[in-house]
Design an enzyme around this catalytic site. Structure first.
Site, PDB file in Angstrom:
ATOM      1  N   HIS A  85       0.754  -1.173  -0.082  1.00 36.21           N
ATOM      2  CA  HIS A  85      -0.140   0.210  -0.084  1.00 36.21           C
ATOM      3  C   HIS A  85       0.745   1.375   0.053  1.00 36.21           C
ATOM      4  O   HIS A  85       1.796   1.360   0.840  1.00 36.21           O
ATOM      5  CB  HIS A  85      -0.858   0.051   1.274  1.00 36.21           C
ATOM      6  CG  HIS A  85      -1.790   1.307   1.226  1.00 36.21           C
ATOM      7  ND1 HIS A  85      -2.831   1.463   0.269  1.00 36.21           N
ATOM      8  CD2 HIS A  85      -1.723   2.373   2.231  1.00 36.21           C
ATOM      9  CE1 HIS A  85      -3.145   2.585   0.739  1.00 36.21           C
ATOM     10  NE2 HIS A  85      -2.677   3.160   1.941  1.00 36.21           N
ATOM     11  N   SER A  86       0.506   2.117  -0.725  1.00 35.55           N
ATOM     12  CA  SER A  86       1.116   3.467  -0.727  1.00 35.55           C
ATOM     13  C   SER A  86       2.649   3.432  -1.217  1.00 35.55           C
ATOM     14  O   SER A  86       2.941   2.465  -2.218  1.00 35.55           O
ATOM     15  CB  SER A  86       1.226   4.258   0.390  1.00 35.55           C
ATOM     16  OG  SER A  86       1.356   5.561   0.264  1.00 35.55           O
ATOM     17  N   LEU A  87       3.622   3.912  -0.479  1.00 40.74           N
ATOM     18  CA  LEU A  87       5.041   3.302  -0.647  1.00 40.74           C
ATOM     19  C   LEU A  87       5.274   1.924  -0.822  1.00 40.74           C
ATOM     20  O   LEU A  87       6.042   1.741  -1.881  1.00 40.74           O
ATOM     21  CB  LEU A  87       5.951   4.167   0.240  1.00 40.74           C
ATOM     22  CG  LEU A  87       7.277   4.239   0.104  1.00 40.74           C
ATOM     23  CD1 LEU A  87       7.848   4.508  -1.681  1.00 40.74           C
ATOM     24  CD2 LEU A  87       8.186   4.977   0.900  1.00 40.74           C
ATOM     25  N   ALA A  89       3.603  -0.031  -2.144  1.00 40.72           N
ATOM     26  CA  ALA A  89       3.446  -0.689  -3.464  1.00 40.72           C
ATOM     27  C   ALA A  89       4.526  -0.475  -4.499  1.00 40.72           C
ATOM     28  O   ALA A  89       4.791  -1.378  -5.218  1.00 40.72           O
ATOM     29  CB  ALA A  89       1.997  -0.028  -3.964  1.00 40.72           C
ATOM     30  N   SER A 113      -1.535  -0.851  -4.141  1.00 41.45           N
ATOM     31  CA  SER A 113      -2.680  -0.016  -3.614  1.00 41.45           C
ATOM     32  C   SER A 113      -2.230   1.462  -3.211  1.00 41.45           C
ATOM     33  O   SER A 113      -1.170   1.533  -2.723  1.00 41.45           O
ATOM     34  CB  SER A 113      -3.197  -0.738  -2.274  1.00 41.45           C
ATOM     35  OG  SER A 113      -3.911  -0.033  -1.424  1.00 41.45           O
TER      36      SER A 113
END
Length: 251
Positions: A85-87, A89, A113
């Site tokens: 998720h976020s970084l 990803a 994500s």
């Protein structure tokens, strides 16, 4: 050997799901998913420089982080999925690219994500250079996600600022290099009210030769906290396609 993983108990016939934390995030948040993802054995990735690896220097660049993980983290010969998720990803994506370049087994599916496709221009910021309080305030304003108990404690604020500074240094010095699309199916998640747009999520399709699906959920950048049930159901469905034999390295 550095302890990269915090792993749930083994489950028969379960996928190994490796979860990469968001900027400043911890492994424990994703380990809690194991209670609801019954078809997965969750391995939450613990990055250097944060609890319980505070004695280790945080990587300064994406390349350093990827090389260390690929060299040191125990990955199975098959039957695994990456989620970030976020970084996280971006971490999962670049690690998958490194595995492909090394001829190593690849995840059966890559789930990314809350992060725009990596080839797209990223806003030019210098958040990692801000003083602690300003750094925390800026991240909270942009993305939220900082618990009140962290913001209320001087010690926890310091730990959070240190982790965020290390992660934003990696993000803000990251340069995407063109390469062949991954032979790995992509699942892309995002929040409907996030700063990351639908088009920026759809652009992930350029990074796979095996197909991509995109789904957005109600909520902002941390939609997966705001409404975890539909997110976990969608993740379970993605794992089910792997278990059904989507690729040769199936769960």
């Amino acid at each position: 050997m550095p302890n990269w993983l915090l792993s749930a108990a083994p489950r028969a016939a379960a996928c190994d799901l490796y979860c990469f934390p968001h900027g400043g995030g911890s492994a424990a948040e994703y380990l809690r998913w194991s209670r609801d993802l019954r078809t997965a054995r969750v391995h939450a990735v613990q990055l250097p420089g944060r609890v319980p690896r505070l004695h280790e220097a945080a990587p300064g660049t994406m390349r350093e982080l990827v090389e260390a993980f690929v060299a040191e983290a125990p990955l199975p010969a098959g039957r695994f999925v990456f989620f970030g998720h976020s970084l996280g990803a971006l971490f999962a994506y670049e690690i998958t690219r490194a595995l492909a370049a090394a001829g190593r087994p690849l995840p059966a599916r890559l789930v990314v994500s809350g992060f725009r496709a990596p080839h797209l221009p990223h806003p030019v910021t210098q958040i990692h250079r801000l003083p602690d309080d300003e750094l925390l305030d800026t991240v909270a304003r942009l993305h939220g996600g900082l618990p009140d108990e962290v913001l209320a404690s001087a010690e926890l604020r310091g730990l959070a600022a240190s982790a965020l500074r290390a992660d934003y240094r990696i993000l803000e010095t990251y340069v995407w290099h063109a390469g062949e699309p991954l032979p790995v199916p992509l699942t892309v998640f995002g929040g409907e009210d996030d700063r990351i747009t639908a088009d920026e999520l759809e652009a992930w399709s350029e990074h796979t030769s095996a197909g991509a699906t995109v789904r957005r959920f109600p909520g902002g950048h941390f939609y997966l906290r705001e409404g975890p049930v539909p997110v976990q159901r969608a993740l379970s469905a993605a794992l089910a396609t792997v278990r059904a034999g989507e690729r040769s390295t199936t769960c």
